[in-house]
Enzyme design. Structure first.
Site, short mmCIF file in Angstrom:
data_model
loop_
_atom_site.label_atom_id
_atom_site.label_comp_id
_atom_site.label_asym_id
_atom_site.label_seq_id
_atom_site.Cartn_x
_atom_site.Cartn_y
_atom_site.Cartn_z
N ASP A 89 13.02 9.73 6.99
CA ASP A 89 12.29 9.63 5.73
C ASP A 89 10.78 9.76 5.89
OD1 ASP A 89 11.77 7.28 7.02
OD2 ASP A 89 12.53 5.96 5.44
N GLU A 104 2.75 3.71 2.10
CA GLU A 104 2.89 4.74 1.07
C GLU A 104 2.75 4.14 -0.33
OE1 GLU A 104 6.23 7.40 3.45
OE2 GLU A 104 6.87 5.77 2.12
#
Length: 348
Positions: free
Chosen positions: A233, A62
């Site tokens: 998450d 990410e």
């Protein structure tokens, strides 16, 4: 720090560890939490976007960018639960802080250790507004790399000094208990998650498996409890039974991101939640009464990394704990980049 335009301060893992130890872990967490809270209170100034994620069967990579109009920051971070079985970190990261006015980087830093610290500090900041007043006992379910940081942040900011630990791997619990020994905690190692939550006013879940998991069932959560859900998450990764969500006051960091990645991915897209900055500002309710169940559905947001990078950069001049990285081309004449190459060739 060096004023040469080609030089960017770089904080290595070694320097980050020395910085944390020089300041003291608890003081570092307290000071970092203040930066995080300050930036949440400036929420309207920030560019906000869900992180840019590249998912694979093995994990996720990410990028997490944001800017307050003066500084720009981003973090590269991965999440690969299988790494632990290969002797690698589940999460690694690095980050950059830059000057919006000229685009030049001002800091390059490791963020594997720093992310653990900022995650714990953010959890404790949220609990300051959401946990029952006077809470001193926390269950930590999942005793991996994040667990000690969570314990120390809650102790430093809220005075939590009783810990009830559980992990499916008893070795992880022993590791956590040994690491925290002598640091002012009353520690109980538990044989099950059910046992761990008994008597705890705060429950932190911080497990790693990338799957829809049920670490907490509805019957495990009594009235008045605050849940700090850290492990869920990314899409397809949760820790709480849906029924817990339906009876909790849910607080998130940035709703569009948490709808995708957090515990609330289990709920309807319009299920009501509040954002942490709203609770801080008093425009949204956090804990309404002593019997309420509050849930901080934490997935991590870019402003927290921005705060962490900003805090670290502010420590460098006094500590000197950084390296000078020759990162940027700085020709004598800005328009003559090729000439810089030719001059280098003549020097050789």
């Amino acid at each position: 720090m060096n004023a040469k335009l080609n030089i960017v301060p770089f904080v290595s893992v070694d320097h980050m560890m020395k910085l944390v130890l020089a300041i003291g872990v608890e003081r570092f967490l307290i000071d970092l939490a203040a930066y995080i809270e300050e930036d949440f209170r400036r929420w309207a100034l920030f560019d906000k976007t869900p992180r840019v994620a590249s998912h694979s069967i093995d994990g996720v990579i990410e990028l997490m960018p944001t800017s307050d109009g003066r500084l720009y920051g981003f973090k590269y971070v991965n999440g690969h639960p299988k790494n632990m079985r290969e002797g690698r970190q589940t999460v690694t990261a690095f980050g950059v802080l830059a000057d919006v006015g000229n685009g030049y980087p001002m800091l390059l830093s490791e963020m594997t250790i720093l992310t653990a610290l900022r995650t714990a500090a953010t959890s404790a900041v949220a609990a300051k507004y959401l946990a029952p007043k006077g809470a001193d006992c926390m269950a930590i379910i999942g005793n991996g790399a994040q667990s000690e940081f969570q314990a120390l942040a809650f102790k430093a900011l809220l005075g939590v000094n009783k810990l009830r630990l559980y992990d499916i791997d008893p070795a992880a619990t022993r590791k956590c208990a040994d690491n925290l020994a002598g640091l002012g905690f009353d520690i109980t190692s538990c044989a099950s998650a059910h046992a761990a939550v008994e008597g705890a006013q705060i429950i932190t879940t911080v497990t790693a498996d990338k799957q829809y998991a049920t670490i907490l069932t509805d019957n495990m959560v009594g009235s008045g409890v605050h849940i700090n859900a850290v492990g869920g998450d990314c899409p397809g990764k949760t820790e709480l039974h849906r029924d817990i969500l339906l009876r909790s006051r849910i607080i998130v960091e940035y709703t569009p991101q948490t709808r995708i990645e957090g515990e609330i991915q289990q709920l309807d897209p319009d299920h009501p939640v509040a954002e942490l900055w709203e609770v801080m500002a008093g425009t949204a309710e956090g804990r309404s009464n002593n019997q309420a169940v509050t849930l901080f559905d934490s997935v991590g947001f870019a402003t927290e990394d921005f705060s962490a990078l900003r805090y670290v950069r502010d420590q460098l001049a006094d500590t000197g704990l950084y390296e000078e990285l020759d990162l940027l081309a700085d020709p004598d004449e800005p328009r003559d980049l090729f000439g810089m190459l030719l001059r280098a060739a003549r020097q050789d």
